[in-house]
Design an enzyme around this catalytic site. Structure first.
Site, PDB file in Angstrom:
ATOM      1  N   GLY A  38      19.790  46.550  39.782  1.00  0.00           N
ATOM      2  CA  GLY A  38      21.201  46.899  39.828  1.00  0.00           C
ATOM      3  C   GLY A  38      21.602  47.802  38.675  1.00  0.00           C
ATOM      4  O   GLY A  38      22.431  48.724  38.841  1.00  0.00           O
ATOM      5  N   ASP A  39      21.017  47.568  37.497  1.00  0.00           N
ATOM      6  CA  ASP A  39      21.320  48.405  36.336  1.00  0.00           C
ATOM      7  C   ASP A  39      20.862  49.842  36.566  1.00  0.00           C
ATOM      8  O   ASP A  39      21.527  50.795  36.137  1.00  0.00           O
ATOM      9  CB  ASP A  39      20.637  47.840  35.097  1.00  0.00           C
ATOM     10  CG  ASP A  39      21.031  46.395  34.828  1.00  0.00           C
ATOM     11  OD1 ASP A  39      22.170  46.021  35.178  1.00  0.00           O
ATOM     12  OD2 ASP A  39      20.197  45.646  34.294  1.00  0.00           O
ATOM     13  N   SER A  84      25.394  45.905  46.023  1.00  0.00           N
ATOM     14  CA  SER A  84      23.967  45.652  46.195  1.00  0.00           C
ATOM     15  C   SER A  84      23.751  44.573  47.240  1.00  0.00           C
ATOM     16  O   SER A  84      24.366  43.504  47.175  1.00  0.00           O
ATOM     17  CB  SER A  84      23.342  45.207  44.870  1.00  0.00           C
ATOM     18  OG  SER A  84      23.411  46.223  43.905  1.00  0.00           O
ATOM     19  N   LEU A  85      22.846  44.849  48.191  1.00  0.00           N
ATOM     20  CA  LEU A  85      22.519  43.902  49.253  1.00  0.00           C
ATOM     21  C   LEU A  85      21.069  43.443  49.179  1.00  0.00           C
ATOM     22  O   LEU A  85      20.511  42.974  50.168  1.00  0.00           O
ATOM     23  CB  LEU A  85      22.790  44.536  50.625  1.00  0.00           C
ATOM     24  CG  LEU A  85      24.228  44.997  50.896  1.00  0.00           C
ATOM     25  CD1 LEU A  85      24.299  45.723  52.233  1.00  0.00           C
ATOM     26  CD2 LEU A  85      25.186  43.819  50.867  1.00  0.00           C
ATOM     27  N   GLY A  86      20.422  43.600  48.046  1.00  0.00           N
ATOM     28  CA  GLY A  86      19.031  43.186  47.903  1.00  0.00           C
ATOM     29  C   GLY A  86      18.122  43.998  48.801  1.00  0.00           C
ATOM     30  O   GLY A  86      18.159  45.232  48.808  1.00  0.00           O
ATOM     31  N   ALA A  87      17.312  43.310  49.588  1.00  0.00           N
ATOM     32  CA  ALA A  87      16.363  43.992  50.474  1.00  0.00           C
ATOM     33  C   ALA A  87      17.050  44.826  51.548  1.00  0.00           C
ATOM     34  O   ALA A  87      16.432  45.709  52.147  1.00  0.00           O
ATOM     35  CB  ALA A  87      15.445  42.973  51.129  1.00  0.00           C
ATOM     36  N   ASP A  88      18.336  44.570  51.786  1.00  0.00           N
ATOM     37  CA  ASP A  88      19.080  45.331  52.794  1.00  0.00           C
ATOM     38  C   ASP A  88      19.728  46.583  52.225  1.00  0.00           C
ATOM     39  O   ASP A  88      20.530  47.233  52.902  1.00  0.00           O
ATOM     40  CB  ASP A  88      20.156  44.451  53.439  1.00  0.00           C
ATOM     41  CG  ASP A  88      19.557  43.374  54.324  1.00  0.00           C
ATOM     42  OD1 ASP A  88      18.504  43.648  54.944  1.00  0.00           O
ATOM     43  OD2 ASP A  88      20.119  42.272  54.385  1.00  0.00           O
ATOM     44  N   GLY A  89      19.411  46.929  50.985  1.00  0.00           N
ATOM     45  CA  GLY A  89      19.878  48.186  50.431  1.00  0.00           C
ATOM     46  C   GLY A  89      21.197  48.065  49.704  1.00  0.00           C
ATOM     47  O   GLY A  89      21.443  47.110  48.966  1.00  0.00           O
TER      48      GLY A  89
END
Length: 314
Positions: free
Chosen positions: A247-248, A216-221
């Protein structure tokens, strides 16, 4: 059937406020209490999307009673192992104006060795009807180092794929134990491996024994990393909302596809990224927006140069 195990469940408390002000006093409408923890969130999302699931976890104390009552009312199939220690709480404060969330997680209390044995026995009893095992969430302070590897080992012995979403040293132990899929976020990956290059760090987990790392990269997908492939999926613009449980939701997507026999990293990444994004649009962890199909169509998917994810040391 997707079997999830949550070693450190929590009663999730969520409040929505107009604007979070540091050191300020805030008023909110009544909050929502929900039985949570990462494995429970995975089970909720997968169940809501039509998958057969069973969530196995513990419950203890007065908080555990509220936890058990809410979970029973939810209709999500589950099995609870009683423990003496109080079930922990997790608090999420959603700032509506900023579109972000502040989270406070209690660490949790460590069950007795005999209670861990009861939880493991419950998982083993359910494995013959499972098609995938998800081991998800933190472990409480003082939990045995062997705990996560034991859950993974019984899944592997049963001949079913195991997906693990954990952090810290437990993430490395999960890789060493041969979890098929690992799903850290970037901060968890760097903390566990000490490697700042995310692709290199992910491949260090693969070298330990994992087959696929969903990062997971947050706002970066999100990235899907294997020994020989690297796939990146993202939306053009980040979504505002409550990222708790995003993430879940990605893990739930992976579990559903694995249960159906899908192993293509790109297909898994597409669904996991879409469900993660759809979770941001939902008010509570464990839910996703019905817009996930449209979001999946909007994804930009590429096979980038691994060098593009290395941070400039300057």
């Amino acid at each position: 059937m997707i079997l999830t195990v949550t070693p450190n469940p929590a009663l999730d408390l969520t409040w929505h406020i107009d604007r979070l002000v540091e050191s300020g006093t805030h008023r909110a409408d009544a909050g929502v209490a929900r039985a949570g923890g990462k494995g429970l969130n995975v089970a909720r999302v997968a169940y809501a999307e039509g998958a057969e699931v069973l969530a196995v976890t513990t419950a203890g104390g007065r908080v555990g009673e509220e936890f058990a009552a809410e979970l029973g009312a939810s209709a999500v199939p589950h099995a609870l192992v009683p423990v003496a220690a109080e079930t922990r709480r997790s608090i999420a404060v959603v700032d509506e104006s900023a579109g972000d969330t502040t989270i406070i997680n209690e660490r949790g209390a460590n069950p007795a060795d005999s209670e861990w044995a009861d939880l493991l026995a419950e998982v083993v009893e359910r494995l013959p009807t499972a098609s995938v095992l998800v081991v998800s969430g933190s472990v409480p302070p003082g939990a045995p180092d062997s705990l996560i590897p034991m859950f993974i080992a019984v899944g592997k012995d049963a001949g079913i794929p195991v997906i693990a979403d954990t952090s810290g040293p437990a993430l490395l132990r999960a890789a060493d134990a041969g979890a098929d899929v690992l799903k850290p976020n970037a901060a968890e990956l760097i903390e566990a491996t000490g490697i700042t290059d995310p692709v290199e760090a992910a491949r260090s987990l693969i070298a330990r024994g994992a087959e696929l790392v969903l990062l997971s990269l947050g706002a970066d997908g999100m990235l899907a990393v294997t020994a020989s492939d690297l796939v990146h999926a993202r939306l053009d613009e980040p979504l505002a909302g409550n990222p708790t449980g995003a993430g879940d939701a990605g893990v739930a997507a992976c579990a559903v596809l694995y249960a159906e026999g899908e192993r293509d990293p790109e297909q898994i990444l597409r669904r996991a990224t879409a469900w993660s994004a759809a979770a941001v649009l939902a008010p509570l962890a464990g839910d996703i927006s019905p817009r996930w199909r449209a979001l999946e169509q909007q994804l930009r998917v590429s096979r980038p140069d691994p060098e593009s994810f290395r941070k400039d040391p300057s």
